[in-house]
Design a protein around this motif. Structure first.
Motif, PDB file in Angstrom:
ATOM      1  N   ALA A 105      37.322  41.346  46.915  1.00  0.00           N
ATOM      2  CA  ALA A 105      36.723  40.232  47.651  1.00  0.00           C
ATOM      3  C   ALA A 105      37.357  38.899  47.249  1.00  0.00           C
ATOM      4  CB  ALA A 105      35.215  40.196  47.422  1.00  0.00           C
ATOM      5  N   ARG A 106      37.788  38.793  46.008  1.00  0.00           N
ATOM      6  CA  ARG A 106      38.378  37.532  45.522  1.00  0.00           C
ATOM      7  C   ARG A 106      39.886  37.478  45.694  1.00  0.00           C
ATOM      8  NH1 ARG A 106      34.281  38.175  41.250  1.00  0.00           N
ATOM      9  NH2 ARG A 106      35.759  39.375  40.010  1.00  0.00           N
ATOM     10  N   SER A 107      40.500  38.598  45.944  1.00  0.00           N
ATOM     11  CA  SER A 107      41.963  38.668  46.022  1.00  0.00           C
ATOM     12  C   SER A 107      42.442  38.565  47.465  1.00  0.00           C
ATOM     13  CB  SER A 107      42.438  39.993  45.413  1.00  0.00           C
ATOM     14  OG  SER A 107      43.819  40.142  45.580  1.00  0.00           O
ATOM     15  N   GLN A 108      43.544  37.879  47.658  1.00  0.00           N
ATOM     16  CA  GLN A 108      44.128  37.761  48.995  1.00  0.00           C
ATOM     17  C   GLN A 108      45.373  38.627  49.166  1.00  0.00           C
ATOM     18  OE1 GLN A 108      42.690  35.989  51.559  1.00  0.00           O
ATOM     19  NE2 GLN A 108      41.046  35.868  50.052  1.00  0.00           N
ATOM     20  N   LYS A 109      46.011  38.976  48.061  1.00  0.00           N
ATOM     21  CA  LYS A 109      47.322  39.628  48.101  1.00  0.00           C
ATOM     22  C   LYS A 109      47.320  40.943  48.876  1.00  0.00           C
ATOM     23  CE  LYS A 109      51.076  40.972  45.106  1.00  0.00           C
ATOM     24  NZ  LYS A 109      51.426  41.530  43.845  1.00  0.00           N
ATOM     25  N   TRP A 110      46.283  41.729  48.765  1.00  0.00           N
ATOM     26  CA  TRP A 110      46.235  43.046  49.382  1.00  0.00           C
ATOM     27  C   TRP A 110      45.967  42.998  50.879  1.00  0.00           C
ATOM     28  CZ3 TRP A 110      41.823  45.161  51.734  1.00  0.00           C
ATOM     29  CH2 TRP A 110      40.646  44.432  51.566  1.00  0.00           C
ATOM     30  N   ARG A 111      45.673  41.837  51.417  1.00  0.00           N
ATOM     31  CA  ARG A 111      45.206  41.719  52.798  1.00  0.00           C
ATOM     32  C   ARG A 111      46.304  41.656  53.852  1.00  0.00           C
ATOM     33  NH1 ARG A 111      39.599  39.890  52.641  1.00  0.00           N
ATOM     34  NH2 ARG A 111      39.000  39.719  50.462  1.00  0.00           N
ATOM     35  N   THR A 112      47.546  41.709  53.434  1.00  0.00           N
ATOM     36  CA  THR A 112      48.644  41.714  54.396  1.00  0.00           C
ATOM     37  C   THR A 112      49.752  42.634  53.907  1.00  0.00           C
ATOM     38  OG1 THR A 112      49.740  39.825  53.363  1.00  0.00           O
ATOM     39  CG2 THR A 112      48.249  39.341  55.195  1.00  0.00           C
ATOM     40  N   GLY A 113      50.578  43.075  54.831  1.00  0.00           N
ATOM     41  CA  GLY A 113      51.754  43.856  54.474  1.00  0.00           C
ATOM     42  C   GLY A 113      51.408  45.129  53.745  1.00  0.00           C
ATOM     43  N   TYR A 114      52.135  45.380  52.675  1.00  0.00           N
ATOM     44  CA  TYR A 114      51.931  46.587  51.879  1.00  0.00           C
ATOM     45  C   TYR A 114      51.789  46.173  50.423  1.00  0.00           C
ATOM     46  CZ  TYR A 114      52.113  51.545  50.887  1.00  0.00           C
ATOM     47  OH  TYR A 114      51.784  52.822  50.516  1.00  0.00           O
ATOM     48  N   ASP A 115      50.724  46.625  49.769  1.00  0.00           N
ATOM     49  CA  ASP A 115      50.399  46.200  48.417  1.00  0.00           C
ATOM     50  C   ASP A 115      49.843  47.393  47.642  1.00  0.00           C
ATOM     51  OD1 ASP A 115      49.716  43.832  46.515  1.00  0.00           O
ATOM     52  OD2 ASP A 115      47.825  44.914  46.697  1.00  0.00           O
ATOM     53  N   HIS A 116      50.082  47.425  46.343  1.00  0.00           N
ATOM     54  CA  HIS A 116      49.604  48.548  45.526  1.00  0.00           C
ATOM     55  C   HIS A 116      48.092  48.706  45.587  1.00  0.00           C
ATOM     56  CE1 HIS A 116      48.063  46.375  41.898  1.00  0.00           C
ATOM     57  NE2 HIS A 116      48.799  45.424  42.429  1.00  0.00           N
ATOM     58  N   THR A 123      33.196  51.016  40.978  1.00  0.00           N
ATOM     59  CA  THR A 123      33.358  50.768  42.419  1.00  0.00           C
ATOM     60  C   THR A 123      32.907  49.350  42.760  1.00  0.00           C
ATOM     61  OG1 THR A 123      32.990  53.123  42.867  1.00  0.00           O
ATOM     62  CG2 THR A 123      32.765  51.599  44.725  1.00  0.00           C
ATOM     63  N   LYS A 124      31.776  48.954  42.218  1.00  0.00           N
ATOM     64  CA  LYS A 124      31.270  47.591  42.460  1.00  0.00           C
ATOM     65  C   LYS A 124      32.257  46.548  41.923  1.00  0.00           C
ATOM     66  CE  LYS A 124      27.334  44.601  41.611  1.00  0.00           C
ATOM     67  NZ  LYS A 124      26.956  43.876  40.449  1.00  0.00           N
ATOM     68  N   ARG A 125      32.769  46.782  40.728  1.00  0.00           N
ATOM     69  CA  ARG A 125      33.725  45.835  40.125  1.00  0.00           C
ATOM     70  C   ARG A 125      35.002  45.744  40.948  1.00  0.00           C
ATOM     71  NH1 ARG A 125      36.762  42.474  39.152  1.00  0.00           N
ATOM     72  NH2 ARG A 125      37.651  41.847  37.159  1.00  0.00           N
ATOM     73  N   TYR A 126      35.483  46.875  41.458  1.00  0.00           N
ATOM     74  CA  TYR A 126      36.687  46.851  42.277  1.00  0.00           C
ATOM     75  C   TYR A 126      36.444  46.111  43.585  1.00  0.00           C
ATOM     76  CZ  TYR A 126      41.088  48.218  44.324  1.00  0.00           C
ATOM     77  OH  TYR A 126      42.335  48.183  44.911  1.00  0.00           O
ATOM     78  N   LYS A 127      35.273  46.259  44.163  1.00  0.00           N
ATOM     79  CA  LYS A 127      34.944  45.501  45.374  1.00  0.00           C
ATOM     80  C   LYS A 127      34.934  43.995  45.079  1.00  0.00           C
ATOM     81  CE  LYS A 127      31.624  47.199  48.108  1.00  0.00           C
ATOM     82  NZ  LYS A 127      30.361  47.885  48.485  1.00  0.00           N
ATOM     83  N   ASP A 185      40.329  39.475  36.654  1.00  0.00           N
ATOM     84  CA  ASP A 185      41.043  39.941  37.840  1.00  0.00           C
ATOM     85  C   ASP A 185      42.546  40.049  37.617  1.00  0.00           C
ATOM     86  OD1 ASP A 185      38.639  40.136  39.169  1.00  0.00           O
ATOM     87  OD2 ASP A 185      38.997  38.426  40.489  1.00  0.00           O
ATOM     88  N   SER A 186      43.111  39.196  36.790  1.00  0.00           N
ATOM     89  CA  SER A 186      44.559  39.285  36.551  1.00  0.00           C
ATOM     90  C   SER A 186      44.901  40.603  35.855  1.00  0.00           C
ATOM     91  CB  SER A 186      45.077  38.088  35.762  1.00  0.00           C
ATOM     92  OG  SER A 186      44.517  38.048  34.473  1.00  0.00           O
ATOM     93  N   PHE A 187      44.036  41.082  34.960  1.00  0.00           N
ATOM     94  CA  PHE A 187      44.234  42.391  34.349  1.00  0.00           C
ATOM     95  C   PHE A 187      44.214  43.470  35.429  1.00  0.00           C
ATOM     96  CE2 PHE A 187      42.347  46.363  32.977  1.00  0.00           C
ATOM     97  CZ  PHE A 187      43.149  46.724  31.900  1.00  0.00           C
ATOM     98  N   TRP A 188      43.222  43.393  36.310  1.00  0.00           N
ATOM     99  CA  TRP A 188      43.089  44.402  37.366  1.00  0.00           C
ATOM    100  C   TRP A 188      44.291  44.380  38.302  1.00  0.00           C
ATOM    101  CZ3 TRP A 188      38.833  47.665  38.985  1.00  0.00           C
ATOM    102  CH2 TRP A 188      37.871  47.823  37.984  1.00  0.00           C
TER     103      TRP A 188
END
Length: 150
Positions: free
Chosen positions: A89-100, A81-85, A30-33
């Motif tokens: 699902a494990r990442s929190q960073k994208w869930r608020t504000g504005y994120d890449h 698509t499955k891998r990105y989901k 996930d850190s690579f992604w």
């Protein structure tokens, strides 16, 4: 018609210039992604140029047709698509504000619509909304607008 490098990549017969074949990218952690920004355009190509990654592949009508007809390419695409989901699902960073990753979500929706179906694109969009639940209002309005229009 000769196959393009993006079609070959999605069929597992070619590689990304820096990161190898599709399956190698899908196995990255996930850190690579999160930290790399020049591979997502290969996994989820569009028929428009990337505004953030120069030299990213741009699909022609012939490429779209080839991918739509290729079981191997569609299989790789759906695995991505499955891998990105899983990543989301494990990442929190994208869930608020504005994120890449919110821009990436728009790309995935558009790419699914272009290469698979409206149903697949809408299913991914609804999955994202479900992941966010009541927190969807914490997403920047511009990102939500892009998702709706994708």
């Amino acid at each position: 018609m000769s196959k393009s490098s993006i079609v070959n990549f999605l069929e597992g017969k070619g590689s990304h210039p820096r990161y190898g074949i599709v399956d190698q990218i899908l196995m990255r952690d996930d850190s690579f992604w999160e930290r790399n920004h020049d591979f997502i355009q290969w996994l989820f190509p569009l028929d428009e140029a990337s505004r953030s990654v120069r030299n990213a592949p741009v699909l022609t009508h012939e490429c779209v047709a080839s991918i739509r007809l290729s079981d191997e390419a569609k299989k790789s695409f759906l695995k991505a698509t499955k891998r990105y989901k899983e990543f989301l699902a494990r990442s929190q960073k994208w869930r608020t504000g504005y994120d890449h990753n919110q821009l990436r979500i728009s790309r995935v929706i558009k790419s699914l619509r272009l290469l698979i179906s409206d149903e697949a694109a809408n299913s991914f969009k609804y999955w994202v909304a479900g992941e966010l639940g009541d927190n969807i209002d914490k997403i920047h309005p511009d990102a939500r607008k892009h998702w709706r229009l994708a």
